[in-house]
Design a protein around this motif. Structure first.
Motif, short mmCIF file in Angstrom:
data_model
loop_
_atom_site.label_atom_id
_atom_site.label_comp_id
_atom_site.label_asym_id
_atom_site.label_seq_id
_atom_site.Cartn_x
_atom_site.Cartn_y
_atom_site.Cartn_z
N MET A 1 -20.80 0.51 -32.82
CA MET A 1 -19.80 -0.43 -32.39
C MET A 1 -20.32 -1.16 -31.15
O MET A 1 -20.87 -0.54 -30.26
N THR A 2 -20.14 -2.45 -31.11
CA THR A 2 -20.59 -3.22 -29.97
C THR A 2 -19.43 -4.00 -29.37
O THR A 2 -18.45 -4.31 -30.04
N ALA A 3 -19.58 -4.32 -28.11
CA ALA A 3 -18.56 -5.10 -27.41
C ALA A 3 -18.95 -6.57 -27.36
O ALA A 3 -18.25 -7.38 -26.80
N GLY A 4 -20.11 -6.90 -27.91
CA GLY A 4 -20.52 -8.29 -27.94
C GLY A 4 -21.17 -8.77 -26.67
O GLY A 4 -21.38 -9.96 -26.50
N GLY A 5 -21.50 -7.88 -25.77
CA GLY A 5 -22.14 -8.27 -24.53
C GLY A 5 -23.60 -8.57 -24.69
O GLY A 5 -24.20 -8.35 -25.74
N LYS A 6 -24.19 -9.12 -23.66
CA LYS A 6 -25.61 -9.42 -23.65
C LYS A 6 -26.24 -8.79 -22.42
O LYS A 6 -25.59 -8.64 -21.39
N ALA A 7 -27.49 -8.44 -22.55
CA ALA A 7 -28.24 -7.86 -21.43
C ALA A 7 -29.68 -8.32 -21.51
O ALA A 7 -30.13 -8.78 -22.56
N ALA A 8 -30.35 -8.22 -20.41
CA ALA A 8 -31.78 -8.54 -20.37
C ALA A 8 -32.48 -7.46 -19.56
O ALA A 8 -31.99 -7.05 -18.52
N ALA A 9 -33.58 -7.00 -20.07
CA ALA A 9 -34.38 -6.02 -19.34
C ALA A 9 -35.40 -6.77 -18.49
O ALA A 9 -36.01 -7.72 -18.94
N ALA A 10 -35.52 -6.34 -17.27
CA ALA A 10 -36.51 -6.90 -16.37
C ALA A 10 -37.40 -5.75 -15.92
O ALA A 10 -36.97 -4.91 -15.14
N PHE A 11 -38.59 -5.70 -16.46
CA PHE A 11 -39.49 -4.60 -16.13
C PHE A 11 -40.31 -4.97 -14.91
O PHE A 11 -40.83 -6.08 -14.81
N GLY A 12 -40.39 -4.06 -13.99
CA GLY A 12 -41.15 -4.31 -12.78
C GLY A 12 -40.77 -3.31 -11.72
O GLY A 12 -40.14 -2.29 -11.99
N SER A 13 -41.12 -3.63 -10.53
CA SER A 13 -40.84 -2.76 -9.41
C SER A 13 -39.66 -3.30 -8.62
O SER A 13 -39.53 -4.52 -8.44
N VAL A 14 -38.84 -2.39 -8.11
CA VAL A 14 -37.75 -2.83 -7.25
C VAL A 14 -38.27 -3.44 -5.96
O VAL A 14 -37.55 -4.11 -5.26
N GLU A 15 -39.56 -3.21 -5.68
CA GLU A 15 -40.15 -3.85 -4.51
C GLU A 15 -40.20 -5.36 -4.66
O GLU A 15 -40.30 -6.07 -3.68
N ASP A 16 -40.13 -5.85 -5.89
CA ASP A 16 -40.17 -7.28 -6.15
C ASP A 16 -38.80 -7.72 -6.67
O ASP A 16 -38.66 -8.22 -7.78
N GLY A 17 -37.80 -7.53 -5.85
CA GLY A 17 -36.43 -7.84 -6.22
C GLY A 17 -36.21 -9.29 -6.60
O GLY A 17 -35.43 -9.59 -7.50
N GLU A 18 -36.90 -10.20 -5.94
CA GLU A 18 -36.73 -11.61 -6.25
C GLU A 18 -37.12 -11.92 -7.70
O GLU A 18 -36.46 -12.71 -8.37
N ALA A 19 -38.17 -11.27 -8.19
CA ALA A 19 -38.60 -11.48 -9.58
C ALA A 19 -37.56 -10.93 -10.54
O ALA A 19 -37.29 -11.53 -11.58
N LEU A 20 -36.95 -9.78 -10.22
CA LEU A 20 -35.93 -9.21 -11.07
C LEU A 20 -34.70 -10.11 -11.14
O LEU A 20 -34.13 -10.33 -12.21
N VAL A 21 -34.30 -10.64 -10.00
CA VAL A 21 -33.15 -11.56 -9.95
C VAL A 21 -33.47 -12.83 -10.74
O VAL A 21 -32.63 -13.35 -11.47
N LYS A 22 -34.70 -13.31 -10.62
CA LYS A 22 -35.11 -14.53 -11.32
C LYS A 22 -34.96 -14.37 -12.84
O LYS A 22 -34.52 -15.30 -13.52
N VAL A 23 -35.31 -13.21 -13.37
CA VAL A 23 -35.17 -12.96 -14.81
C VAL A 23 -33.71 -13.14 -15.24
O VAL A 23 -33.42 -13.81 -16.23
N ALA A 24 -32.79 -12.55 -14.49
CA ALA A 24 -31.37 -12.65 -14.83
C ALA A 24 -30.88 -14.08 -14.73
O ALA A 24 -30.13 -14.55 -15.60
N LEU A 25 -31.29 -14.78 -13.71
CA LEU A 25 -30.85 -16.17 -13.55
C LEU A 25 -31.39 -17.06 -14.65
O LEU A 25 -30.68 -17.92 -15.17
N GLU A 26 -32.66 -16.85 -15.03
CA GLU A 26 -33.24 -17.65 -16.10
C GLU A 26 -32.60 -17.34 -17.45
O GLU A 26 -32.38 -18.23 -18.26
N LYS A 27 -32.28 -16.07 -17.68
CA LYS A 27 -31.73 -15.66 -18.97
C LYS A 27 -30.26 -16.02 -19.12
O LYS A 27 -29.82 -16.42 -20.19
#
Length: 87
Positions: A1-27
């Motif tokens: 059963m799904t709720a219809g949500g969407k997610a994106a995985a951003a693989f990397g290090s938490v040391e590079d938080g800006e790159a992780l945030v960038k993935v979410a903003l782009e997606k």
């Protein structure tokens, strides 16, 4: 059963938080939820850790989570899911 949500995985290090945030903003164009589940394990009691090991654990578990929160909070001000302050 799904709720219809969407997610994106951003693989990397938490040391590079800006790159992780960038993935979410782009997606998705914005960020509505932060799941801060990064962590590292030292297979020993904290009383047996060296100062360097303790610092590494605290950096991942606390410092980088705070960094991500500080990057994301300003982005949520324009979010349609604003928190309502009770006062």
């Amino acid at each position: 059963m799904t709720a219809g949500g969407k997610a994106a995985a951003a693989f990397g290090s938490v040391e590079d938080g800006e790159a992780l945030v960038k993935v979410a903003l782009e997606k998705f164009g914005g960020i509505h939820v932060l799941v801060a589940n990064a962590g590292i394990l030292r297979d020993k009691s904290f009383t047996a850790m060296s100062e360097q090991e303790w610092d590494a654990v605290m950096a991942v578990h606390l410092r980088y989570v705070l960094m991500l929160i500080c990057l994301i909070v300003p982005l949520t001000y324009d979010c349609r899911y604003k928190w309502q302050l009770q006062g």
